[in-house]
Design a protein around this motif. Structure first.
Motif, PDB file in Angstrom:
ATOM      1  N   SER A   1      95.521   7.986 -68.106  1.00 32.23           N
ATOM      2  CA  SER A   1      96.813   8.275 -68.371  1.00 32.23           C
ATOM      3  C   SER A   1      96.781   9.386 -68.632  1.00 32.23           C
ATOM      4  O   SER A   1      95.721  10.326 -68.994  1.00 32.23           O
ATOM      5  CB  SER A   1      96.990   7.620 -69.943  1.00 32.23           C
ATOM      6  N   LEU A   2      98.283  10.324 -68.186  1.00 31.84           N
ATOM      7  CA  LEU A   2      98.653  11.348 -67.973  1.00 31.84           C
ATOM      8  C   LEU A   2      99.444  11.731 -68.904  1.00 31.84           C
ATOM      9  O   LEU A   2      99.283  12.675 -69.937  1.00 31.84           O
ATOM     10  CB  LEU A   2      99.030  12.018 -67.144  1.00 31.84           C
ATOM     11  N   ARG A   3      99.352  11.182 -70.045  1.00 32.86           N
ATOM     12  CA  ARG A   3     100.606  10.927 -71.346  1.00 32.86           C
ATOM     13  C   ARG A   3      99.592  11.829 -72.569  1.00 32.86           C
ATOM     14  O   ARG A   3      98.214  11.186 -72.646  1.00 32.86           O
ATOM     15  CB  ARG A   3     100.376   9.973 -72.698  1.00 32.86           C
ATOM     16  N   GLN A   4     100.713  12.780 -73.405  1.00 32.77           N
ATOM     17  CA  GLN A   4      99.918  13.918 -74.201  1.00 32.77           C
ATOM     18  C   GLN A   4     100.574  13.629 -75.498  1.00 32.77           C
ATOM     19  O   GLN A   4     100.877  13.068 -75.540  1.00 32.77           O
ATOM     20  CB  GLN A   4     100.049  14.837 -73.695  1.00 32.77           C
ATOM     21  N   ASP A   5      99.687  13.004 -76.696  1.00 37.95           N
ATOM     22  CA  ASP A   5      99.321  13.172 -78.022  1.00 37.95           C
ATOM     23  C   ASP A   5      99.723  14.118 -78.459  1.00 37.95           C
ATOM     24  O   ASP A   5      98.409  15.406 -78.916  1.00 37.95           O
ATOM     25  CB  ASP A   5      98.437  12.439 -78.383  1.00 37.95           C
TER      26      ASP A   5
END
Length: 312
Positions: A162-166
């Motif tokens: 995934s490309l989601r960043q936390d």
């Protein structure tokens, strides 16, 4: 070489299409996150997908007619990062609104949502691009599908992860800097075409001025680590210089003078020396259309001749 605050929206490609039968995806083609839903055998329309969903396409004839949700750890064709509601109050017509209205709303909404999903655009691979889909005539009459779907695709083909960043993985100084930088980036993504009427150009110039001033103020309000403070000061100085030209553009008499001042201001914004700040804060330093060449040096002061800017 690009050495500025501006970053392209994951490939600088914002495009979309609608096909018959529903909300359908178009396209050409990370940080740790919670896994998306498991692979499902049933086929779905794009309108069934939610932010965080990854999918494979079941055919790409003029867009993705049907998709299958898969875990983002598996090979996939795209990843949904936002849904942009298309309110009937904004589009009161009974029939499908004009395509230009739909695409404008989708493009703006997806550009705005980018930073919420991936706060550091320079950490997004260069091959990734942003696309969007909007409802066709049939889907418009289904309230659940009356939305634009924003997605990442990869020009190099299927990808994994995934490309989601936390943001929780960032320290307070990193989050503060990225928030300030993204304030300018959102406006730069909205840059009108060169043939936009003068009034539209002026409105965008005023918006850019406001974002540059706001970013400089936010940077000034933070307590930066000693290693980053000089670089932040240099960045603020160039942004303040850019604001001066953008302000002058708004008060200049004559089209030529307004355009010259606006071009100088934009050039200073897009050449702002962000690499030193990012390096000092331990952030990603890109090398290409999204980010900064790590070998860059502060740019020379611009001449009286506008130098132009990189396309966002």
């Amino acid at each position: 070489m690009r050495t500025g605050v501006v970053l392209a929206v994951a490939g600088a490609v914002l495009g979309g299409a609608a096909l018959t039968g529903g909300l359908l995806l178009s396209g050409d083609g990370g940080g740790p996150v919670a896994a998306a839903a498991p692979t499902q055998a049933a086929t779905l329309r794009a309108g069934d997908l939610a932010p965080g969903d990854c999918f494979t396409a079941l055919g790409k004839d003029n867009g993705y007619r049907e998709v299958r949700r898969v875990d983002c750890s598996l090979r996939h064709d795209g990843e949904v990062f936002a849904r942009v509601p298309l309110s009937v109050s904004d589009f009161p017509e009974r029939e499908l609104p004009p395509v230009d209205d739909l695409t404008s709303t989708a493009e703006t909404g997806c550009a705005d949502a980018f930073d919420e999903y991936a706060i550091d655009g320079q950490a997004v691979p260069l091959s990734v691009q942003v696309d969007y889909a909007y409802p066709d005539q049939l889907a418009w009459h289904r309230p659940a599908e009356r939305a634009a779907v924003c997605l990442f695709t990869d020009s190099e083909g299927p990808r994994t992860g995934s490309l989601r960043q936390d943001p929780a993985h960032l320290n307070p100084e990193q989050r503060a800097y990225l928030t300030a930088e993204n304030g300018v980036n959102k406006v730069l993504r909205m840059k009108p075409e060169d043939d936009e009427p003068a009034e539209g150009q002026k409105l965008w110039n005023d918006l850019l001025l406001s974002s540059v001033e706001g970013t400089s103020q936010r940077l000034a309000a933070c307590q930066w680590p000693p290693a980053a403070a000089p670089a932040v000061t240099a960045l603020r100085a160039q942004l303040d210089q850019a604001a001066g030209h953008l302000r002058a553009s708004g008060t200049a008499t004559g089209s030529k003078a307004r355009k010259a001042e606006a071009a100088k201001g934009l050039s200073l914004v897009t050449s702002a020396p962000v690499t030193a700040v990012r390096r000092a804060l331990g952030l990603t330093i890109g090398d290409g259309p999204h980010g900064d060449d790590p070998t860059d040096t502060p740019p020379d002061a611009p001449s009286d001749t506008p130098t132009g800017s990189s396309d966002t």
